[in-house]
Design an enzyme around this catalytic site. Structure first.
Site, PDB file in Angstrom:
ATOM      1  N   CYS B  86      52.355  22.700  57.424  1.00 45.70           N
ATOM      2  CA  CYS B  86      51.504  22.721  56.229  1.00 45.70           C
ATOM      3  C   CYS B  86      50.042  22.434  56.604  1.00 45.70           C
ATOM      4  O   CYS B  86      49.413  23.271  57.219  1.00 45.70           O
ATOM      5  CB  CYS B  86      52.046  21.747  55.188  1.00 45.70           C
ATOM      6  SG  CYS B  86      51.413  22.084  53.532  1.00 45.70           S
ATOM      7  N   HIS B 193      58.124  22.734  54.708  1.00 43.18           N
ATOM      8  CA  HIS B 193      58.250  21.372  55.241  1.00 43.18           C
ATOM      9  C   HIS B 193      59.672  21.092  55.721  1.00 43.18           C
ATOM     10  O   HIS B 193      60.476  20.542  54.969  1.00 43.18           O
ATOM     11  CB  HIS B 193      57.910  20.360  54.144  1.00 43.18           C
ATOM     12  CG  HIS B 193      56.464  20.238  53.844  1.00 43.18           C
ATOM     13  ND1 HIS B 193      55.621  19.396  54.547  1.00 43.18           N
ATOM     14  CD2 HIS B 193      55.699  20.834  52.913  1.00 43.18           C
ATOM     15  CE1 HIS B 193      54.392  19.489  54.054  1.00 43.18           C
ATOM     16  NE2 HIS B 193      54.407  20.357  53.060  1.00 43.18           N
ATOM     17  N   GLU B 195      60.562  18.726  57.634  1.00 47.66           N
ATOM     18  CA  GLU B 195      60.773  17.270  57.700  1.00 47.66           C
ATOM     19  C   GLU B 195      61.149  16.693  56.332  1.00 47.66           C
ATOM     20  O   GLU B 195      61.660  15.582  56.251  1.00 47.66           O
ATOM     21  CB  GLU B 195      59.521  16.586  58.277  1.00 47.66           C
ATOM     22  CG  GLU B 195      58.390  16.301  57.300  1.00 47.66           C
ATOM     23  CD  GLU B 195      57.610  17.542  56.870  1.00 47.66           C
ATOM     24  OE1 GLU B 195      58.024  18.670  57.197  1.00 47.66           O
ATOM     25  OE2 GLU B 195      56.588  17.353  56.174  1.00 47.66           O
TER      26      GLU B 195
END
Lengths: 79, 223
Positions: B86, B193, B195
Site C-alpha cells: 500500500c 494488505h 498482513e
C-alpha cells in the site's frame, strides 16, 4: 528570491479530479467548460540572489522531489 | 531468517506487518526512517502501509527520500527481498525501485473493502500462493498507471504479481494490476494488505501464504 513551481499532469494522463471539477462546474451552469486539469502550486523562498542559479536549483528540486516526472511536468517562475 | 520493517511517521501497518512476518518465522527489527544503515544480514525489508508524512506532496514521495531508503536501495541492489504494501508500494515507486505511478483512484473515493485477486507472476513472494485469493484494500491513491512501453514490458516479463479479479478492480488500475515486481523479481509492491489477512483468529487468512512464501525464499537465500 521567490520561486513559483507549477506541477501539472502530463497531457494524456487521466485526471479524475479535473474531470470531477469539470462536471461540478457544468452543474453550476458553466456550460462552456471543455476540460479541466488540476495541478499544484508550490512557492519557495530562496536565499539565492542570482536568478539563473536559483532557477537551476529549483529545477533540481523539481527533478528530485517536487514533481513525479513519470506522470507530471513542471514549470518554474523566478521573481 | 531476518527481516526489518521500516517505520515512517504516519505509517499505521508497521506492527501488523511485523506480526505477520514473525508468525512466518522471521526475527523482525523495527527500523526508524532516519537511520540510513539497515541491520546486517537481512533477508527481507518490509515497507508498511499507512499515511507516511501525511501523504503530503504525493503519497510515498517523502518516505521515498528518507535516509532509511538508502539502506533499502542497497539491500535491493544486493538482491535482497523487499516487500512494499500500500503506502509502502507507493514509496517503492517514488523511490524508482518499481516502475509506473500510483494515482488517485478513478472513482475519487477512498476504497476500503476485501477484493478478489489473481496471482499472476512467479516470484519468491508468490511461490505456493493460490491462484486466487481475497485480501483487503484500503487506499485513496492506488490506480496503477504506466506508459505503453512499460506496461508491455511488465506483462511480457511476467512482472505483474497480482491482478484484481475480473470486475473487482477498485481503483481503475491499468490492466487490473494490483502488484508489480522489479526486474530481478525480488522487489514486490502491492496495494492489497496481506498482513491484514494473515491470522485465522481474525478472519480469512489468505495473506498468510505470501509470508510463508517469503519464509521459504528467505530460508533458501544466501546470508
Amino acid at each position: 528570491m521567490k520561486a513559483r513551481v507549477t506541477v501539472t499532469l502530463k497531457p494524456g494522463v487521466l485526471d479524475p479530479q479535473g474531470a470531477a471539477i469539470a462536471q461540478a462546474l457544468g452543474g453550476l451552469g458553466f456550460t462552456g467548460v471543455q476540460g479541466v486539469r488540476q495541478g499544484k502550486l508550490i512557492e519557495i523562498d530562496l536565499a539565492e540572489g542570482d536568478a539563473a542559479t536559483a532557477r537551476a536549483e529549483v529545477e533540481a528540486m523539481c527533478e528530485k522531489l517536487l514533481a513525479n516526472t513519470v506522470i507530471e511536468t513542471y514549470a518554474v517562475e523566478i521573481a | 531468517m531476518k527481516a526489518a520493517v521500516v517505520v515512517f511517521p504516519g505509517a499505521n501497518c508497521d506492527r501488523d506487518l511485523a506480526v505477520a512476518l514473525r508468525a512466518a518465522g522471521f526475527d523482525v527489527a523495527m527500523h526508524w526512517w532516519k537511520d540510513a544503515g539497515l541491520p546486517q544480514g537481512l533477508d527481507v525489508v518490509g515497507l508498511p502501509g499507512g499515511f507516511s508524512f501525511g501523504d503530503y506532496l504525493r503519497c510515498g514521495a517523502i518516505a521515498a527520500r528518507a535516509p532509511a531508503m538508502d539502506g533499502v536501495r542497497a539491500h535491493a541492489a544486493r538482491g535482497g527481498l523487499v516487500l512494499g504494501i500500500c503506502n509502502g508500494f507507493q514509496a517503492l515507486i517514488e523511490a524508482g525501485l518499481l516502475p509506473g505511478a500510483l494515482m488517485r483512484n478513478a472513482g475519487l473515493r477512498f476504497v476500503c473493502r476485501t477484493v478478489g485477486l489473481e496471482t499472476a507472476g512467479r516470484s519468491p513472494f508468490t511461490h505456493g500462493v493460490p491462484p486466487t485469493l481475497r485480501l483487503p484494500v484500503a487506499h485513496h491513491d492506488g490506480c496503477f498507471v504506466a506508459d505503453d512501453e512499460t506496461l508491455a514490458r511488465l506483462k511480457g516479463e511476467g512482472r505483474v504479481a497480482f491482478r484484481y479479479a475480473p470486475g473487482e478492480n477498485p481503483n481503475g488500475s491499468m490492466d487490473d494490476i494490483a502488484g508489480v515486481l522489479s526486474e530481478n523479481r525480488r522487489v514486490l509492491g502491492l496495494m492489497p494488505h496481506p498482513e491484514r489477512a494473515a491470522d485465522p483468529a481474525l478472519g480469512p487468512a489468505d495473506g498468510a501464504a505470501l509470508f510463508a512464501a517469503l519464509a521459504g525464499a528467505g530460508a533458501g537465500a544466501p546470508a
